[in-house]
Motif scaffolding. Structure first.
Motif, PDB file in Angstrom:
ATOM      1  N   ARG A 182      28.360  69.764  47.310  1.00  0.00           N
ATOM      2  CA  ARG A 182      29.374  69.285  46.365  1.00  0.00           C
ATOM      3  C   ARG A 182      30.408  68.400  47.051  1.00  0.00           C
ATOM      4  O   ARG A 182      30.863  67.390  46.488  1.00  0.00           O
ATOM      5  CB  ARG A 182      30.058  70.472  45.682  1.00  0.00           C
ATOM      6  CG  ARG A 182      29.166  71.207  44.689  1.00  0.00           C
ATOM      7  CD  ARG A 182      29.901  72.294  43.929  1.00  0.00           C
ATOM      8  NE  ARG A 182      30.244  73.446  44.755  1.00  0.00           N
ATOM      9  CZ  ARG A 182      31.463  73.758  45.171  1.00  0.00           C
ATOM     10  NH1 ARG A 182      32.496  72.998  44.818  1.00  0.00           N
ATOM     11  NH2 ARG A 182      31.681  74.839  45.914  1.00  0.00           N
TER      12      ARG A 182
ATOM     13  N   ASP B 202      24.344  80.262  46.465  1.00  0.00           N
ATOM     14  CA  ASP B 202      23.685  79.545  45.371  1.00  0.00           C
ATOM     15  C   ASP B 202      22.664  78.560  45.919  1.00  0.00           C
ATOM     16  O   ASP B 202      22.465  78.441  47.132  1.00  0.00           O
ATOM     17  CB  ASP B 202      24.730  78.806  44.529  1.00  0.00           C
ATOM     18  CG  ASP B 202      25.770  79.748  43.929  1.00  0.00           C
ATOM     19  OD1 ASP B 202      25.376  80.852  43.508  1.00  0.00           O
ATOM     20  OD2 ASP B 202      26.955  79.376  43.899  1.00  0.00           O
ATOM     21  N   ASP B 203      22.018  77.825  45.013  1.00  0.00           N
ATOM     22  CA  ASP B 203      21.138  76.747  45.432  1.00  0.00           C
ATOM     23  C   ASP B 203      21.934  75.727  46.236  1.00  0.00           C
ATOM     24  O   ASP B 203      23.140  75.549  46.017  1.00  0.00           O
ATOM     25  CB  ASP B 203      20.527  76.055  44.216  1.00  0.00           C
ATOM     26  CG  ASP B 203      19.526  76.947  43.490  1.00  0.00           C
ATOM     27  OD1 ASP B 203      19.022  77.906  44.124  1.00  0.00           O
ATOM     28  OD2 ASP B 203      19.275  76.693  42.294  1.00  0.00           O
TER      29      ASP B 203
ATOM     30  N   ASP C 281      24.348  73.349  44.653  1.00  0.00           N
ATOM     31  CA  ASP C 281      25.622  73.882  44.173  1.00  0.00           C
ATOM     32  C   ASP C 281      26.520  74.374  45.304  1.00  0.00           C
ATOM     33  O   ASP C 281      27.592  74.926  45.063  1.00  0.00           O
ATOM     34  CB  ASP C 281      25.362  75.049  43.204  1.00  0.00           C
ATOM     35  CG  ASP C 281      24.595  74.605  41.971  1.00  0.00           C
ATOM     36  OD1 ASP C 281      24.893  73.514  41.461  1.00  0.00           O
ATOM     37  OD2 ASP C 281      23.686  75.341  41.537  1.00  0.00           O
ATOM     38  N   SER C 282      26.094  74.174  46.538  1.00  0.00           N
ATOM     39  CA  SER C 282      26.852  74.674  47.683  1.00  0.00           C
ATOM     40  C   SER C 282      28.099  73.818  47.924  1.00  0.00           C
ATOM     41  O   SER C 282      28.206  72.680  47.464  1.00  0.00           O
ATOM     42  CB  SER C 282      25.982  74.651  48.941  1.00  0.00           C
ATOM     43  OG  SER C 282      25.721  73.309  49.337  1.00  0.00           O
TER      44      SER C 282
END
Length: 362
Positions: A110, A101-102, A105-106
């Motif tokens: 996070r 993901d971007d 959002d990793s």
């Protein structure tokens, strides 16, 4: 099946659990069971003595949890609302931290956001437990390898001479040793890239440098910086092994994608000490600023009090840099005078000299 020191037994899969019990085990004393779903193993759990065992993040029925606690087991439940696996059994890979993901959002992003936001007792416990499991996984990964550390500035940009020197150093060192860095951007990324390209020649190195130079740094876009590294990995698959030891304490600096194994910690002090500890073949210090100077003298302190058999070489690259810009060398040699470390500290001008010295110490 895997056994660690003494009577400690790590059980990380249901298959291993079932195999051991089928072999006739009657006591789980000394077992560390991690992240297992044991909700369908009630009969098995009740058939053995569980005193002295440790259940880490395992799923148990309420009745089984009460039973094993009452019979002498220690149970650490899975903590809710935490992005990382508190009881993971292996080091991270770049794919684990970045995902598909971007970057926002990793798992890496996070976890950093969570670590800055959460200050509860549960969060503190989760961080401590996580860092302990990384210690265990790192010990397993290091076994059988001889590591040399390389430290240097995080601000070194792709496309610079300093970055290219770091890649060349990593390539040379990786012919006989496993390189370890702080796992971040700049000089650390360069050296890990050298380790990744260990089995390739100068042409591959130049091609990788050209690809990466299009995105010199991780600001303003970590995603673009990571995409350039991913392009190099796709162009040159099956890279060599190297280690990165970054920290979420400096989570605004992303981990590089070229370390094959990533021991990422929450606590920076623990991470710094571990990095020095695992590098038995010594440390090469490339030009850097405050953080690198701190690391020089942290390593010097370890060597200052070490006996001859425990001293690890220290190699500083850049005579003018370490004698004029940041005059570390005069103080380092003064500290070393008359000590066992005296003949193990070196000042050189080129990464080629550094690689020869470090490799010759094997």
């Amino acid at each position: 099946m895997r056994r660690t020191r003494g009577r400690v037994v790590d059980v990380d899969t249901l298959e291993d659990f079932d195999r051991r019990l089928a072999a006739g085990v009657h006591s789980l004393s000394g077992w560390r069971l991690r992240a297992l779903d044991l909700t369908a193993r009630s009969d098995a759990l009740r058939s053995v003595d569980v005193a002295g065992s440790l259940f880490l993040g395992c799923r148990l029925t309420l009745a089984d949890e009460s039973s094993v606690r009452a019979r002498g087991a220690v149970v650490f439940p899975e903590l809710p609302g935490i992005p990382i696996d508190t009881y993971r059994t292996a080091l991270y890979t770049p794919a684990d931290l970045y995902g598909d993901d971007d970057y926002a959002d990793s798992l890496d992003a996070r976890t950093y956001a969570w670590s800055k936001r959460e200050t509860s007792q549960d969060a503190a416990l989760a961080k401590s437990l996580h860092d302990h499991t990384i210690d265990v996984a790192l010990s397993n990964w290091v076994a059988g390898r001889r590591l040399v550390g390389v430290m240097g500035g995080h601000a070194v940009v792709r496309g610079s001479r300093e970055y290219a020197d770091g890649v060349e150093l990593g390539q040379h060192l990786s012919q006989r040793l496993t390189v370890a860095t702080g796992g971040g951007p700049g000089a650390m990324e360069a050296v890990n890239l050298g380790g990744y390209l260990a089995n390739r020649g100068a042409d591959a190195r130049e091609q990788a440098l050209s690809t990466l130079a299009a995105v010199p740094g991780f600001s303003p876009s970590i995603a673009a910086w990571a995409d350039a590294a991913s392009a190099v990995r796709c162009e040159f698959p099956d890279g060599g092994d190297s280690l990165g030891i970054p920290t979420w304490h400096y989570g605004h600096e992303p981990p590089n994608l070229f370390a094959s194994a990533v021991a990422k910690y929450f606590r920076n002090a623990q991470r710094e000490a571990i990095l020095l500890e695992v590098c038995q073949a010594g440390i090469v210090f490339l030009p850097g600023s405050g953080g690198t100077v701190q690391e020089v003298f942290q390593d010097a302190c370890e060597n200052f009090y070490a006996d001859e058999s425990s001293v690890a070489p220290m190699i500083l690259v850049g005579r003018a840099y370490w004698t004029e810009q940041y005059p570390v060398w005069p103080l380092l040699t003064a500290l070393a005078a008359g000590r066992p470390m005296e003949h193990h500290v070196h000042l050189v001008d080129t990464v080629q000299e550094a690689a020869m010295l470090a490799s010759g110490g094997v």
